[in-house]
Structure formats: structure tokens, C-alpha cells
Scaffold this motif. Structure first.
Motif, PDB file in Angstrom:
ATOM      1  N   SER A  51     -27.171  25.974  -9.463  1.00  0.00           N
ATOM      2  CA  SER A  51     -25.895  25.428  -9.001  1.00  0.00           C
ATOM      3  C   SER A  51     -24.973  24.969 -10.122  1.00  0.00           C
ATOM      4  CB  SER A  51     -26.149  24.257  -8.046  1.00  0.00           C
ATOM      5  OG  SER A  51     -26.997  23.295  -8.644  1.00  0.00           O
ATOM      6  N   ASP A  70     -30.365  22.833  -7.337  1.00  0.00           N
ATOM      7  CA  ASP A  70     -30.046  21.659  -6.527  1.00  0.00           C
ATOM      8  C   ASP A  70     -31.199  21.166  -5.646  1.00  0.00           C
ATOM      9  OD1 ASP A  70     -30.031  23.475  -4.395  1.00  0.00           O
ATOM     10  OD2 ASP A  70     -27.853  23.618  -4.333  1.00  0.00           O
ATOM     11  N   ASP A 106     -30.012  16.793  -5.835  1.00  0.00           N
ATOM     12  CA  ASP A 106     -28.991  17.706  -5.310  1.00  0.00           C
ATOM     13  C   ASP A 106     -27.909  17.885  -6.368  1.00  0.00           C
ATOM     14  OD1 ASP A 106     -27.826  19.457  -3.561  1.00  0.00           O
ATOM     15  OD2 ASP A 106     -26.859  17.934  -2.324  1.00  0.00           O
ATOM     16  N   GLU A 108     -25.259  19.360  -8.655  1.00  0.00           N
ATOM     17  CA  GLU A 108     -24.303  20.421  -8.355  1.00  0.00           C
ATOM     18  C   GLU A 108     -23.402  20.797  -9.524  1.00  0.00           C
ATOM     19  OE1 GLU A 108     -24.238  22.273  -5.866  1.00  0.00           O
ATOM     20  OE2 GLU A 108     -25.263  21.267  -4.220  1.00  0.00           O
ATOM     21  N   SER A 122     -24.534  15.621  -5.426  1.00  0.00           N
ATOM     22  CA  SER A 122     -23.539  16.009  -4.430  1.00  0.00           C
ATOM     23  C   SER A 122     -22.825  14.824  -3.788  1.00  0.00           C
ATOM     24  CB  SER A 122     -24.202  16.828  -3.326  1.00  0.00           C
ATOM     25  OG  SER A 122     -25.120  16.029  -2.593  1.00  0.00           O
ATOM     26  N   SER A 149     -28.793  11.443  -4.167  1.00  0.00           N
ATOM     27  CA  SER A 149     -27.801  12.416  -4.611  1.00  0.00           C
ATOM     28  C   SER A 149     -26.500  11.774  -5.093  1.00  0.00           C
ATOM     29  CB  SER A 149     -27.475  13.396  -3.477  1.00  0.00           C
ATOM     30  OG  SER A 149     -26.738  12.781  -2.443  1.00  0.00           O
ATOM     31  N   GLU A 199     -19.276  19.393  -5.930  1.00  0.00           N
ATOM     32  CA  GLU A 199     -19.958  20.569  -6.481  1.00  0.00           C
ATOM     33  C   GLU A 199     -19.528  20.911  -7.904  1.00  0.00           C
ATOM     34  OE1 GLU A 199     -20.665  24.058  -4.319  1.00  0.00           O
ATOM     35  OE2 GLU A 199     -21.730  23.012  -2.711  1.00  0.00           O
TER      36      GLU A 199
END
Length: 339
Positions: A51, A70, A106, A108, A122, A149, A199
Motif C-alpha cells: 500500500s 496494510d 493498516d 497506507e 488509515s 490504525s 491513504e
């Protein structure tokens, strides 16, 4: 990524033709650069959810870089040559757990500035396509996953494989988001309902962090980038001044990645929600709400562009590397953006 200001690069970017006059060329899997060793993914297998990618230097080869999947708590060093990636050592970034099980960052987006990598989570509701998470029954688990996250992690490196020191974590950006009226109502909402998720990340002028949001897309056609001073996020300031940019990236398009290049910011744009939609690359000055479309990218439901790395200017224009989610080890693929 923060890269030394180079005036001729900025001139090149401003001189690139708008993509409406250029036929998009598919990022064919046959053009992908091979990966030596293994990019680590979920449960120790090969990554299928790359990611983000960033490097310690802006040009030349080989480069020392970092990639993220991620589904993990960490990232992985790689060496990038012109035509190949060599996977190196992993670096653990967080240690959040719930009921004894590790929770993913997560992650990103990645940026590099002043000998430090920045990895951003994220900051959104956990991905839950099958709606297995019940808002009431699983409330504690959802909160724990959002907390895991909702971090930015930075660490210092010499660029050598596995060299990481001084890991710092901050959750301050979540407080900044909560203080922004335009974003507050979208916090902790599922992505498919235009919920908030980050992201992309870039560092501008070595002092400002730019967080790019896949969602929400405001008014159906404005993507969000939030600008915050790094010292306010990692320091002990009581106030965190920020600025919200609303960028016209197209109908229902959000930010999929950000990358600094010279004194410009390259934006990888794509559908805010899951499902079909067009991807594109834009150039932005990082200070206004005006963007320039550089190239439209074709949509392939099996290969979703998730990471963008500038490779450098060429006699023909600009070359970038795209890494893909939902594909083997990111399928790193070079793409040319003509003048």
C-alpha cells in the motif's frame, strides 16, 4: 518523501501535457519489475496488499526504500535498482493487541524527510466488506482497531537495510481531524458510506505533513488533504494549527497516495469507494487548491494502484513506479508520463 528542491524538475512538471491529450497506456503485468527474496504479507506469506513505498533518496540507483503491507504491524526495507526490487529486513512499528491478538497498523502511506521515515495508518473504520463486525457486539474490538490504525510512526535510519532507531508514535492527528468540522461527521464511518480513511502522506519543506484522504470525498467531487506541522504532531504543543485542502480530482475520486517531487506533490487519485472507477496522476503545488492532471490510468479490478514513487525525469517526460493492492508483491510497474 521529501526531495531536494530542483527548479528544472518543477518546470518539467508544469510543462507536462494534460492527460486529456494523451492516450493512457496500460500498466501491463508483463512490464512489472521482479521482486527478489520476499515481500512479507499476512501470516508470513507473500504480500498481496502493498500500500505504500518511499525511498531515502530522490534519484539514482540503487536506492534504499521502505514498503508497507496494510495487514501488518510493521514495514520492510527494500533495495530498489532500475528494474528490480530486493526485499530486506522487516521493522516492527506498533505493538497494539486486542484479546491477545496483534492488531494491524493498516499502514497506507510512507514519506521520508531529514533521515526519518514517516508511516501513516488509515485512521478509519476497519475494512469489513462482509459486515462481520457488529457495531454493538464488537464495539470494543472496533475501537481497538481504530486506535491501532490512528497512528503516525516515524523512525530514524541511515538507509542501510534493517537500520531503524528512535521509533516514535503519535495519535495527535486524530485529534486534529476531530477538530475539523468538515471531517468530524465522517470519522469512524465505514468506507462504503463515504467514511474517513487516509491513504497517502507526504512531507513538504521538511516541516509540514500532508495527509491525503481516500474518503470522505466532499460534495462528490472534492478530495481532502490535511496539512499539519510535524512539530505539532510529535511535539508537546497544545495547539495544532492545520489547513484543509479540497482538491478537484474528479467525481468520487479520493487520494490513493502522495509523493513529493521537487517542489511539487504528485497525487495518485482513485475511487473513494471500492468497485470500478478511474485512476489518475495529478501534480499539485501543496499550497493552493489547483491541480494539474498529468495522466489517466486504466482501471483493472484485479490490480488497484495504491503506491506512487517518482523515479525521475527523462528526456521524454517523467517516470514513476506504481505498486498495486490485490496483486502479488505489489507488482511494481514503471509508467511513463510524456511531456
Amino acid at each position: 518523501m521529501t526531495i531536494a528542491r530542483t527548479g528544472w524538475i518543477a518546470t518539467l512538471l508544469l510543462g507536462l501535457v494534460m492527460a486529456s491529450g494523451v492516450q493512457p497506456s496500460p500498466a501491463a503485468a508483463d512490464d512489472a519489475w521482479p521482486v527478489k527474496n520476499k515481500l512479507i504479507g499476512k501470516d508470513g506469506g507473500k504480500s498481496k496488499d502493498v500500500s505504500g513505498i518511499a525511498c531515502t533518496t530522490a534519484d539514482g540507483f540503487p536506492r534504499s526504500c521502505l514498503v508497507i503491507d496494510d495487514n501488518l504491524q510493521g514495514a520492510q526495507f527494500i533495495e530498489l535498482t532500475d528494474g528490480k526490487l530486493v526485499a530486506g529486513s522487516p521493522v516492527k512499528l506498533i505493538d497494539n493487541t486486542f484479546n491477545g491478538k496483534a492488531l494491524e497498523l493498516d499502514g497506507e502511506g510512507i514519506a521520508f524527510s531529514k533521515r526519518q521515515y514517516y508511516v501513516i495508518g488509515s485512521h478509519g473504520h476497519p475494512r469489513d466488506k462482509d459486515h462481520k463486525l457488529d457495531p454493538k457486539k464488537d464495539a470494543d474490538k472496533i475501537r481497538a482497531r481504530i486506535a491501532a490504525s490512528s497512528q503516525i510512526v516515524r523512525f530514524r535510519t541511515t538507509g542501510a537495510d534493517g537500520n531503524a532507531s528512535g521509533i516514535e508514535r503519535t495519535g495527535q492527528l486524530r485529534e486534529v481531524i476531530a477538530a475539523e468540522p468538515a471531517l468530524l461527521e465522517f470519522m469512524d464511518i465505514r468506507l462504503e458510506k463515504n467514511g474517513l480513511t487516509i491513504e497517502g502522506v507526504a512531507i513538504k519543506d521538511d516541516r509540514t505533513l500532508l495527509a491525503g484522504f481516500r474518503g470522505p470525498v466532499l460534495n462528490d467531487n472534492r478530495a481532502v488533504v490535511l496539512s499539519v506541522e510535524i512539530d505539532a504532531l510529535f511535539g508537546d504543543r497544545k495547539s495544532t494549527p492545520h489547513r484543509l485542502f479540497r482538491l478537484p480530482l474528479g467525481d468520487n475520486r479520493g487520494v490513493r497516495d502522495l509523493a513529493a517531487f521537487g517542489d511539487r506533490i504528485l497525487i495518485l487519485a482513485g475511487p473513494g469507494a471500492d468497485g470500478p472507477g478511474a485512476y489518475a496522476i495529478y501534480s499539485w503545488d501543496g499550497a493552493s487548491e489547483t491541480v494539474r492532471l498529468l495522466k489517466e490510468l486504466p482501471f483493472d479490478p484485479k490490480r488497484k494502484p495504491e503506491g506512487l514513487l517518482p523515479l525521475g525525469a527523462t528526456s521524454a517526460g517523467l517516470r514513476v513506479l506504481i505498486v498495486f493492492d490485490s496483486d502479488k508483491e505489489g507488482t511494481p510497474t514503471p509508467i511513463e508520463i510524456p511531456r
